[in-house]
Design an enzyme around this catalytic site. Sequence first.
Site, PDB file in Angstrom:
ATOM      1  CG  HIS A 189       4.333   0.041  10.320  1.00 56.54           C
ATOM      2  ND1 HIS A 189       5.250  -0.898  10.702  1.00 56.54           N
ATOM      3  CD2 HIS A 189       4.185  -0.111   8.990  1.00 56.54           C
ATOM      4  CE1 HIS A 189       5.629  -1.592   9.646  1.00 56.54           C
ATOM      5  NE2 HIS A 189       4.999  -1.132   8.599  1.00 56.54           N
ATOM      6  CB  ALA A 215      -0.930  -0.010   1.210  1.00 59.03           C
TER       7      ALA A 215
HETATM    8  N1  INI Z   1       1.332  -3.275   2.884  1.00 59.96           N
HETATM    9  C1  INI Z   1       0.046  -3.530   2.602  1.00 59.96           C
HETATM   10  O1  INI Z   1      -0.401  -3.317   1.465  1.00 59.96           O
HETATM   11  N2  INI Z   1      -0.762  -4.050   3.575  1.00 59.96           N
HETATM   12  C2  INI Z   1      -0.328  -4.305   4.834  1.00 59.96           C
HETATM   13  O2  INI Z   1      -1.127  -4.785   5.685  1.00 59.96           O
HETATM   14  C3  INI Z   1       1.027  -4.040   5.142  1.00 59.96           C
HETATM   15  N3  INI Z   1       1.549  -4.346   6.449  1.00 59.96           N
HETATM   16  O3  INI Z   1       0.889  -5.059   7.197  1.00 59.96           O
HETATM   17  O4  INI Z   1       2.650  -3.922   6.800  1.00 59.96           O
HETATM   18  C4  INI Z   1       1.858  -3.505   4.133  1.00 59.96           C
HETATM   19  N4  INI Z   1       3.152  -3.242   4.380  1.00 59.96           N
HETATM   20  C5  INI Z   1       4.119  -3.105   3.344  1.00 59.96           C
HETATM   21  C6  INI Z   1       4.260  -1.661   2.870  1.00 59.96           C
HETATM   22  O5  INI Z   1       3.107  -1.251   2.161  1.00 59.96           O
HETATM   23  C7  INI Z   1       5.484  -1.518   1.956  1.00 59.96           C
HETATM   24  O6  INI Z   1       5.308  -2.325   0.814  1.00 59.96           O
HETATM   25  C8  INI Z   1       6.779  -1.932   2.646  1.00 59.96           C
HETATM   26  O7  INI Z   1       6.950  -1.215   3.842  1.00 59.96           O
HETATM   27  C9  INI Z   1       7.993  -1.655   1.732  1.00 59.96           C
HETATM   28  O8  INI Z   1       8.109  -0.256   1.431  1.00 59.96           O
END
Ligand code: INI
Length: 158
Positions: free
Chosen positions: A91, A59
């Site tokens: 987070h 996301a």
């Molecule tokens: N990304 C999501 O789309 N959904 C989630 O629930 C999520 N969690 O749980 O952390 C999530 N994390 C990844 C984030 O969007 C990035 O892709 C990552 O931090 C790399 O930049």
Amino acid sequence: MQNITTIRGDLDARDLRVGIVAARFNELVVESLIKGALETLRSHGGSDKDITLVRVPGAIEMGLALEKMAASRKYDAIVALGAVIRGATPHFDFVAGECAKAIGQVSTRHGVPVGFGVLTVDTIEQALERAGSKAGNKGADAALAAIEMASLLRKLEA
Ligand code: INI
């Protein structure tokens, strides 16, 4: 009400160039959201040749992809699909908040409608319910909103 001019978008996806940006994170859920969005686009006259699916890691990365897609002027509407699940991350608020903010900003900055199909839920069960089981399919809802807004913008700009 008789004298009031009312302008509404139509639910007509014919000739609409639609971009879908979909996160790979929580892939099982997001694939169902994509399916819902595609079914809605097709059932409202959209054609696969006018649809582009863009995959991003999660996301958080949606904002940048959306920005580039909207700036390209290649899409009449964009649908953002993802799932942020509280149980999966400490987070949660940050990831969900950043994503929602980016979607709103890109849409208003470029005047391109972005359907918000990013689930923000507490559990995977709640996510699955909103991805085509008990509580409808939020990917389909987001696609419908994007179609309606693209049509409305055409009318407002005409
Ligand atoms: N990304 C999501 O789309 N959904 C989630 O629930 C999520 N969690 O749980 O952390 C999530 N994390 C990844 C984030 O969007 C990035 O892709 C990552 O931090 C790399 O930049």
